[in-house]
Scaffold this active site. Structure first.
Site, PDB file in Angstrom:
ATOM      1  N   GLU A  70      -9.633  -2.836  -0.853  1.00  0.00           N
ATOM      2  CA  GLU A  70      -8.353  -3.553  -0.752  1.00  0.00           C
ATOM      3  C   GLU A  70      -7.691  -3.716  -2.116  1.00  0.00           C
ATOM      4  O   GLU A  70      -6.481  -3.540  -2.247  1.00  0.00           O
ATOM      5  CB  GLU A  70      -8.541  -4.919  -0.090  1.00  0.00           C
ATOM      6  CG  GLU A  70      -8.628  -4.868   1.407  1.00  0.00           C
ATOM      7  CD  GLU A  70      -7.330  -4.470   2.101  1.00  0.00           C
ATOM      8  OE1 GLU A  70      -6.235  -4.538   1.492  1.00  0.00           O
ATOM      9  OE2 GLU A  70      -7.401  -4.081   3.276  1.00  0.00           O
ATOM     10  N   GLU A  73      -6.326  -0.298  -3.086  1.00  0.00           N
ATOM     11  CA  GLU A  73      -5.150   0.056  -2.285  1.00  0.00           C
ATOM     12  C   GLU A  73      -3.903  -0.702  -2.728  1.00  0.00           C
ATOM     13  O   GLU A  73      -2.830  -0.129  -2.826  1.00  0.00           O
ATOM     14  CB  GLU A  73      -5.401  -0.241  -0.798  1.00  0.00           C
ATOM     15  CG  GLU A  73      -6.250   0.771  -0.099  1.00  0.00           C
ATOM     16  CD  GLU A  73      -6.461   0.437   1.379  1.00  0.00           C
ATOM     17  OE1 GLU A  73      -5.877  -0.557   1.877  1.00  0.00           O
ATOM     18  OE2 GLU A  73      -7.220   1.171   2.026  1.00  0.00           O
ATOM     19  N   GLU A  74      -4.030  -2.010  -2.951  1.00  0.00           N
ATOM     20  CA  GLU A  74      -2.856  -2.831  -3.240  1.00  0.00           C
ATOM     21  C   GLU A  74      -2.385  -2.731  -4.685  1.00  0.00           C
ATOM     22  O   GLU A  74      -1.192  -2.842  -4.946  1.00  0.00           O
ATOM     23  CB  GLU A  74      -3.130  -4.297  -2.889  1.00  0.00           C
ATOM     24  CG  GLU A  74      -3.272  -4.525  -1.404  1.00  0.00           C
ATOM     25  CD  GLU A  74      -3.397  -5.986  -1.022  1.00  0.00           C
ATOM     26  OE1 GLU A  74      -3.335  -6.868  -1.915  1.00  0.00           O
ATOM     27  OE2 GLU A  74      -3.554  -6.258   0.182  1.00  0.00           O
TER      28      GLU A  74
END
Length: 194
Positions: A70, A73-74
């Site tokens: 996460e 990805e962010e």
């Protein structure tokens, strides 16, 4: 229930329908700056809240791997999982389903932000004191407890839960047991597994 998930963009329907497992990633650099984002979509969009990168664990994904994924990805930041600092459980809260949320501490391995533009409005490194001073963080609740745990970790040496590789008793597949780091260190040094 699944209809609530259908966005106007790419389909993000989760594989499970009875509960979701989410993570929030506390990533701090050597300057005492934390990695924070503002959301482009969802309930937190447009309210000016800087928050830790967060998201939902994929089906078959371990908590630590989901936290690392996460953040990457962010923000484009490479990280290493350190430990689970705390977790929360709420029933009938997310589209009337159960929600398990894990606050994870990660160590940055890179520092140049490459923001994901689909879900993220802004991303930056922010002094932890500035992050903690936000009005939304000051209100009693999950966000305030979360930042207090982060301060306890960096100031007082609070010990979270480290992942220890093991095997599932049901399928004999690899799994992880998350336990307090002080217990882990104590049993490793004493040579006992009890």
């Amino acid at each position: 229930m699944l209809v609530h998930w259908i966005p106007e963009t790419r389909n993000t329907l989760p594989a499970n329908v009875t509960h979701q497992v989410g993570i929030g990633a506390f990533v701090m650099n050597d300057k005492r700056e934390v990695l924070v984002v503002q959301e482009k979509i969802g309930k937190l969009h447009g309210i000016g809240l800087w928050k830790f990168p967060s998201g939902v664990i994929n089906e078959g994904e371990d908590i630590f791997a989901g936290a690392v994924r996460e953040v990457k990805e962010e923000t484009g930041i490479d990280t290493e999982f350190v430990e689970v600092l705390a977790f929360s459980e709420s029933q009938k809260s997310f589209f009337e389903k159960s929600d398990l949320f894990f606050f994870c501490m990660l160590r940055p391995r890179s520092f140049e932000i490459q923001m994901q533009e689909l879900e993220i409005e802004a991303a930056q490194w922010m002094p932890i004191e500035e992050y903690a001073a936000q009005p939304f963080i000051q209100e009693p609740g999950l966000l305030k407890y979360g930042v207090n745990i982060c301060f306890a970790k960096i100031v007082k040496g609070y010990g979270g839960f480290s992942g220890v590789p093991t095997r599932s008793i049901f399928s004999n597949k690899p799994s992880y047991l998350y336990l307090n780091g002080s217990y882990l260190n104590q049993s490793l040094h004493s040579g006992k597994d009890s």
